[in-house]
Design an enzyme around this catalytic site. Sequence first.
Site, short mmCIF file in Angstrom:
data_model
loop_
_atom_site.label_atom_id
_atom_site.label_comp_id
_atom_site.label_asym_id
_atom_site.label_seq_id
_atom_site.Cartn_x
_atom_site.Cartn_y
_atom_site.Cartn_z
N HIS A 1 0.82 -1.22 0.00
CA HIS A 1 0.00 0.00 0.00
C HIS A 1 0.86 1.26 0.00
O HIS A 1 0.48 2.29 0.58
CB HIS A 1 -0.96 0.02 1.19
CG HIS A 1 -1.94 -1.12 1.19
ND1 HIS A 1 -3.10 -1.11 0.45
CD2 HIS A 1 -1.93 -2.32 1.82
CE1 HIS A 1 -3.76 -2.24 0.62
NE2 HIS A 1 -3.06 -3.00 1.45
N ASN B 1 -10.03 -3.68 0.88
CA ASN B 1 -9.64 -3.55 -0.53
C ASN B 1 -10.86 -3.27 -1.39
O ASN B 1 -12.00 -3.35 -0.92
CB ASN B 1 -8.97 -4.84 -1.03
CG ASN B 1 -7.60 -5.07 -0.42
OD1 ASN B 1 -6.94 -4.13 0.00
ND2 ASN B 1 -7.18 -6.31 -0.36
N TYR C 1 -0.50 -5.23 11.36
CA TYR C 1 -0.68 -3.84 10.96
C TYR C 1 -0.14 -2.86 12.00
O TYR C 1 0.61 -1.94 11.68
CB TYR C 1 -2.17 -3.57 10.69
CG TYR C 1 -2.60 -3.94 9.29
CD1 TYR C 1 -2.42 -5.24 8.81
CD2 TYR C 1 -3.19 -3.02 8.46
CE1 TYR C 1 -2.81 -5.59 7.53
CE2 TYR C 1 -3.59 -3.36 7.17
CZ TYR C 1 -3.40 -4.63 6.71
OH TYR C 1 -3.79 -4.97 5.44
#
Length: 500
Positions: free
Chosen positions: A66, A144, A354
């Site tokens: 990303h 997404n 994350y």
Amino acid sequence: MVQDNQQQGSMSNEELILTNRQGHPVSDNQNTRTVGERGPTVLENYNFLEKITHFDRERIPERVVHARGAGAHGYFEAYGTIGDEPASKYTRAKLFQEKGKITPTFVRFSTVTHGGNSPETLRDPRGFATKFYTEDGNWDLVGNNLKIFFIRDLIKFPDLIHAFKPDPITNRQDPNRIFDFLSLTPESMHMITWLFSPWGIPQNYRFMEGSGVNTYKMVNADGVGTLVKYFWVPKQGVKFLTQAQAEEIQAKNFNHATEDLHEAIERGEYPEWKFCVQIMSDDEHPELDFDPLDPTKIWPVEQFPLLPIGRMVLDKNPTNYFAEVEQAAFGTGVLVDGLEFSDDKLLQGRTFSYSDTQRYRVGTNYLQLPINQPKTPVATNQRDGQMAYAVDGAAAGENPHVNYEPSSMKGLKEAPKNNVPHTPYVEGKVMRQKISRTNDYQQAGERYRTFNDFERDDLILNLVTQLKKCNPDIQERMIGHLTQCDRDYGARVQAGLQQN
């Protein structure tokens, strides 16, 4: 070091055994350790934790995935209902309870595998990450544009991205590497059917769907959990590009999607999305031919319809790209009361990865940055770390000498337990095992048959173009998988590969 490399280069095939960095042989590199085949992951996943934490630190300072992104500020407006029923039936999350309730948001759109300055016309899943600044703190929905993913267990994520990233020797993306991995990962057939069709290149961010991909839970005031999937449906409609159209745009503008989003907002043409959910009772659903926690599968809308829950409008551009878009940090573990995890293995792994990535990439105190900071008071006993510029203190009256809990000297205290906790029951052997209902081909075949003729034509063209660059054994494996999805699908790819 030279001697070590020479020794490694002379290893026989029998000696090419995968190990971790401690030299321990890895006997199962496919499955994380869970309670039963469907249960939650356990913390003693040493090989997975070593693998994913190293992967999270592979790039400095650009995101590993990303990296190429654009963003905007906006707001979410709740309908107060989920479909025709009060939102409170399913969740006690405050942002959904009242009709017309406004919650500020920030959205970051992105491409997944390519670098920070790569063209926005490349075939790639698009990230759709939304930060809700709720009255109970932040909620991050990190998803997404496509509704599914390549893999169902995050232990495979570093392998997936390594296969899609440039070759470590030539520094070029190589279809032979990509399809080598995919051809040995049958669960990816559904995703590549979407990705190599025109849906794999959205026209721009405004005409793009969004999906949470993973299965989450909503929890109501009684502590009852319900499985849920989240979706953003663009009011502007869904538009995408064929490969030829994308190449035509790329020849003139490799920032077209970022430019389009910024200029549309400047013109006052604020993009808007309807926020919808699919709801399913929290059990195994043996009547389905797939596991509802499997992120490579779509829940059929005929059985589980999309239920509107609110809308989001993006109406303000960032004032500084780096401070707001580049430093924006999201995590799937960032949930508010009334929203929880399911036992989706991909989700549980992402939840660790994350936030771990953000602490490494942005810094220990990334949550003190204005773009990431909740709009509610923050009071913790966490202190110091790189670039700390504030103390997470409570209101006046807190003893600044006390940075621990419990304390009798006016330190922070636990919040009152006002809500019934959600306490799912789990039982099973701790094991490494994939789920039973894999059904890797059915939905991929159904998607192929649902496509219009031009979508199928572009899908076949794109796959054949890339597979022609691959070794014959990889081509054969891919034809075998695609034939099991749909006979015509496999036959057309095979015929295309046989043409000069």
